[in-house]
Design a protein around this motif. Structure first.
Motif, short mmCIF file in Angstrom:
data_model
loop_
_atom_site.label_atom_id
_atom_site.label_comp_id
_atom_site.label_asym_id
_atom_site.label_seq_id
_atom_site.Cartn_x
_atom_site.Cartn_y
_atom_site.Cartn_z
N GLN A 1 -44.10 8.09 -41.27
CA GLN A 1 -43.14 7.11 -40.27
C GLN A 1 -42.36 6.90 -40.97
N LEU A 2 -41.93 6.18 -39.54
CA LEU A 2 -39.89 6.00 -39.38
C LEU A 2 -39.79 4.46 -40.36
N SER B 1 -39.06 11.73 -33.84
CA SER B 1 -37.65 11.29 -33.15
C SER B 1 -38.29 10.14 -31.78
N SER B 2 -38.80 10.83 -31.42
CA SER B 2 -38.95 9.85 -29.77
C SER B 2 -40.19 8.39 -30.17
N GLU B 3 -41.27 8.64 -31.60
CA GLU B 3 -41.96 8.04 -31.19
C GLU B 3 -41.86 7.49 -32.39
N GLY B 4 -41.53 7.67 -33.64
CA GLY B 4 -41.37 7.04 -35.36
C GLY B 4 -42.78 7.46 -35.62
N TYR B 5 -43.93 8.07 -35.47
CA TYR B 5 -44.69 8.17 -35.93
C TYR B 5 -45.71 9.15 -35.52
N LEU B 6 -46.11 9.97 -36.55
CA LEU B 6 -47.07 10.51 -36.61
C LEU B 6 -48.27 11.53 -37.54
N GLU B 7 -49.41 11.44 -36.51
CA GLU B 7 -50.32 11.70 -37.90
C GLU B 7 -51.32 12.50 -37.58
N GLU B 8 -52.08 13.64 -38.73
CA GLU B 8 -53.31 14.73 -38.65
C GLU B 8 -54.33 14.20 -39.85
N LYS B 9 -55.29 14.88 -39.67
CA LYS B 9 -56.40 14.04 -40.30
C LYS B 9 -57.28 15.47 -40.56
N ASN C 1 -47.50 17.30 -58.59
CA ASN C 1 -46.82 15.95 -58.15
C ASN C 1 -46.05 16.62 -57.75
N SER C 2 -45.86 17.35 -56.34
CA SER C 2 -44.93 17.87 -54.71
C SER C 2 -45.80 17.93 -54.42
N LEU C 3 -45.34 17.27 -53.13
CA LEU C 3 -45.56 17.24 -51.35
C LEU C 3 -44.71 17.21 -50.58
N ARG C 4 -44.65 18.36 -49.51
CA ARG C 4 -44.02 19.32 -49.03
C ARG C 4 -45.10 19.13 -47.12
N TYR C 5 -43.67 18.24 -46.37
CA TYR C 5 -44.82 18.55 -44.79
C TYR C 5 -43.71 18.83 -44.12
N ARG C 6 -44.15 20.05 -43.20
CA ARG C 6 -43.22 20.95 -42.35
C ARG C 6 -43.86 20.24 -41.04
N LEU C 7 -42.94 19.81 -40.02
CA LEU C 7 -43.34 20.50 -38.40
C LEU C 7 -42.51 21.83 -37.83
N THR C 8 -43.23 21.66 -37.04
CA THR C 8 -42.53 22.43 -36.01
C THR C 8 -41.54 21.68 -34.54
N LYS C 9 -41.10 22.27 -33.83
CA LYS C 9 -39.85 21.84 -32.76
C LYS C 9 -41.04 20.64 -32.01
N THR C 10 -41.80 20.56 -31.69
CA THR C 10 -42.59 19.47 -31.38
C THR C 10 -42.81 18.57 -31.93
N ASP C 11 -43.70 18.39 -32.96
CA ASP C 11 -43.71 17.90 -33.97
C ASP C 11 -42.23 16.92 -34.05
#
Length: 119
Positions: free
Chosen positions: A44-45, A23-31, A8-18
């Motif tokens: 999602q923001l 921060s600028s778009e308010g949304y990221l998505e991967e598939k 029951n643990s969910l972790r997201y890791r983001l690079t500098k570009t992510d």
């Protein structure tokens, strides 16, 4: 953006570009493609509240409040965590690994432990 799920643990890791893009778009998505299906994971923001998550139509969405996201992008803060019912949520900046790994880490944040190893 990377995702890690364990129980029951969910972790997201983001690079500098992510982090910059979120921060600028308010949304990221991967598939991730599984034969004829796919798993989508997104960040999602949203306006207020706490970290939360949903799972609908093979899509995991982690929702991050605007205030939290602004503080995160503008500071050295590593991440945020929240317990949402039985689900533990963690979002953090992706550091360069201490071990040698095959993946490209050129866009990861410097690992603070590397400076301690050099001492």
């Amino acid at each position: 953006m990377k995702i890690r799920i364990k129980g029951n643990s969910l972790r997201y890791r983001l690079t500098k570009t992510d982090v910059e893009r979120f921060s600028s778009e308010g949304y990221l998505e991967e598939k991730t493609i599984f034969g004829t299906g796919e798993l989508v994971y997104a960040l999602q923001l949203y306006d207020e509240g706490r970290l939360s998550a949903s799972f609908d139509d093979n899509k995991i969405t982690l929702f991050m409040p605007k205030q939290m996201a602004g503080d995160w992008a503008a500071t050295d803060r590593v991440g945020f965590e929240e317990t949402n019912g039985p689900l533990y949520l963690l979002i953090e900046k992706d550091f360069v690994c201490l071990d040698n790994v095959a993946e490209d880490q050129s866009d990861n944040y410097p690992n603070p432990l590397l400076s301690k190893q050099a001492s």
